[in-house]
Design a protein around this motif. Sequence first.
Motif, PDB file in Angstrom:
ATOM      1  N   LEU A   1       2.584  69.508  31.967  1.00 17.73           N
ATOM      2  CA  LEU A   1       3.079  68.328  32.671  1.00 17.73           C
ATOM      3  C   LEU A   1       2.262  68.196  33.943  1.00 17.73           C
ATOM      4  CD1 LEU A   1       5.047  66.011  33.246  1.00 17.73           C
ATOM      5  CD2 LEU A   1       6.648  67.715  34.160  1.00 17.73           C
ATOM      6  N   ARG A   2       1.413  67.173  33.991  1.00 21.57           N
ATOM      7  CA  ARG A   2       0.554  66.944  35.156  1.00 21.57           C
ATOM      8  C   ARG A   2       1.063  65.707  35.889  1.00 21.57           C
ATOM      9  NH1 ARG A   2      -4.577  66.989  32.952  1.00 21.57           N
ATOM     10  NH2 ARG A   2      -4.628  69.207  33.353  1.00 21.57           N
ATOM     11  N   ILE A   3       1.399  65.903  37.168  1.00 20.13           N
ATOM     12  CA  ILE A   3       1.920  64.823  38.002  1.00 20.13           C
ATOM     13  C   ILE A   3       0.918  64.576  39.119  1.00 20.13           C
ATOM     14  CG2 ILE A   3       3.798  64.123  39.530  1.00 20.13           C
ATOM     15  CD1 ILE A   3       5.608  65.929  37.751  1.00 20.13           C
ATOM     16  N   THR A   4       0.474  63.336  39.237  1.00 20.82           N
ATOM     17  CA  THR A   4      -0.497  62.972  40.262  1.00 20.82           C
ATOM     18  C   THR A   4       0.197  62.116  41.309  1.00 20.82           C
ATOM     19  OG1 THR A   4      -2.215  62.957  38.563  1.00 20.82           O
ATOM     20  CG2 THR A   4      -2.765  61.928  40.654  1.00 20.82           C
ATOM     21  N   VAL A   5       0.059  62.535  42.577  1.00 19.99           N
ATOM     22  CA  VAL A   5       0.677  61.831  43.701  1.00 19.99           C
ATOM     23  C   VAL A   5      -0.390  61.506  44.736  1.00 19.99           C
ATOM     24  CG1 VAL A   5       2.960  62.864  43.357  1.00 19.99           C
ATOM     25  CG2 VAL A   5       1.312  63.997  44.849  1.00 19.99           C
ATOM     26  N   ASP A   6      -0.109  60.509  45.564  1.00 16.04           N
ATOM     27  CA  ASP A   6      -1.059  60.107  46.596  1.00 16.04           C
ATOM     28  C   ASP A   6      -0.291  59.418  47.718  1.00 16.04           C
ATOM     29  OD1 ASP A   6      -3.523  59.880  47.794  1.00 16.04           O
ATOM     30  OD2 ASP A   6      -4.265  58.304  46.476  1.00 16.04           O
ATOM     31  N   SER A   7      -0.984  59.155  48.805  1.00 20.63           N
ATOM     32  CA  SER A   7      -0.432  58.373  49.909  1.00 20.63           C
ATOM     33  C   SER A   7      -1.589  57.756  50.665  1.00 20.63           C
ATOM     34  CB  SER A   7       0.411  59.244  50.850  1.00 20.63           C
ATOM     35  OG  SER A   7      -0.420  60.027  51.674  1.00 20.63           O
ATOM     36  N   ASP A   8      -1.283  56.900  51.610  1.00 20.38           N
ATOM     37  CA  ASP A   8      -2.338  56.269  52.405  1.00 20.38           C
ATOM     38  C   ASP A   8      -3.165  57.299  53.154  1.00 20.38           C
ATOM     39  OD1 ASP A   8      -1.561  53.785  51.534  1.00 20.38           O
ATOM     40  OD2 ASP A   8      -0.411  53.308  53.329  1.00 20.38           O
TER      41      ASP A   8
ATOM     42  N   GLU B   1       1.912  70.981  36.865  1.00 24.54           N
ATOM     43  CA  GLU B   1       0.832  70.817  37.845  1.00 24.54           C
ATOM     44  C   GLU B   1       1.133  69.594  38.683  1.00 24.54           C
ATOM     45  OE1 GLU B   1      -3.249  70.376  36.640  1.00 24.54           O
ATOM     46  OE2 GLU B   1      -3.064  72.058  35.267  1.00 24.54           O
ATOM     47  N   VAL B   2       1.133  69.736  39.995  1.00 21.04           N
ATOM     48  CA  VAL B   2       1.312  68.611  40.902  1.00 21.04           C
ATOM     49  C   VAL B   2       0.065  68.570  41.776  1.00 21.04           C
ATOM     50  CG1 VAL B   2       2.671  67.594  42.764  1.00 21.04           C
ATOM     51  CG2 VAL B   2       3.815  68.824  40.900  1.00 21.04           C
ATOM     52  N   GLY B   3      -0.618  67.434  41.787  1.00 20.38           N
ATOM     53  CA  GLY B   3      -1.841  67.331  42.570  1.00 20.38           C
ATOM     54  C   GLY B   3      -2.140  65.911  42.984  1.00 20.38           C
ATOM     55  N   SER B   4      -3.223  65.783  43.722  1.00 24.38           N
ATOM     56  CA  SER B   4      -3.671  64.464  44.154  1.00 24.38           C
ATOM     57  C   SER B   4      -4.778  64.000  43.215  1.00 24.38           C
ATOM     58  CB  SER B   4      -4.171  64.522  45.598  1.00 24.38           C
ATOM     59  OG  SER B   4      -5.263  65.412  45.690  1.00 24.38           O
ATOM     60  N   PRO B   5      -5.059  62.702  43.195  1.00 22.87           N
ATOM     61  CA  PRO B   5      -6.096  62.211  42.302  1.00 22.87           C
ATOM     62  C   PRO B   5      -7.465  62.711  42.745  1.00 22.87           C
ATOM     63  CG  PRO B   5      -5.329  60.465  43.725  1.00 22.87           C
ATOM     64  CD  PRO B   5      -4.450  61.651  43.975  1.00 22.87           C
TER      65      PRO B   5
END
Length: 165
Positions: free
Chosen positions: A38-45, A78-82
């Motif tokens: 399970l790969r989760i991609t998160v981001d922000s400004d 897995e939790v990460g940024s793009p």
Amino acid sequence: MSTTQSERLRALLEPLVSAADLDLDEIEISRAGRRRQLRITVDSDEGATLDACAELSRAISEKLDETDAMGEEEYVLEVGSPGAERPLTEHRHYARAVGRLVRFHLGDGGEVVARILTADGEGLDLEVPGVKGRKPTARRIAFAEIERARVEIEFNRKDKKEEEA
């Protein structure tokens, strides 16, 4: 009405991601041998820091353990940024790429490499670099014209702070 596992996970995890002041970009479930991944991609400004991803990973793991959203089968989370070369697909991706050099593949088959100057609800104002000593030119592209786009990696790009100094 049937919902996919990704949609159920998005509904379950979106509040956790929002509480961490991040945007949930992508949920991907794949096989890795006998286990699922399970790969989760998160981001922000401001970007997603390693600490923010680690903290969110713990919160997501706890939430998934409380529910049967992933079923009984083992999985790796897995939790990460793009990555730097992720495709730009949503308005917020373009807004975050202001100042960056981007390769655009257009619906008419054309290709443009240009720096994003501004992003609004309709499209983008760009600066196309000059070639062989020519000055850069301005160009406007509507979102409807863009087939796909990806940030170009610039190894010798000056940081905004360096340019202001």
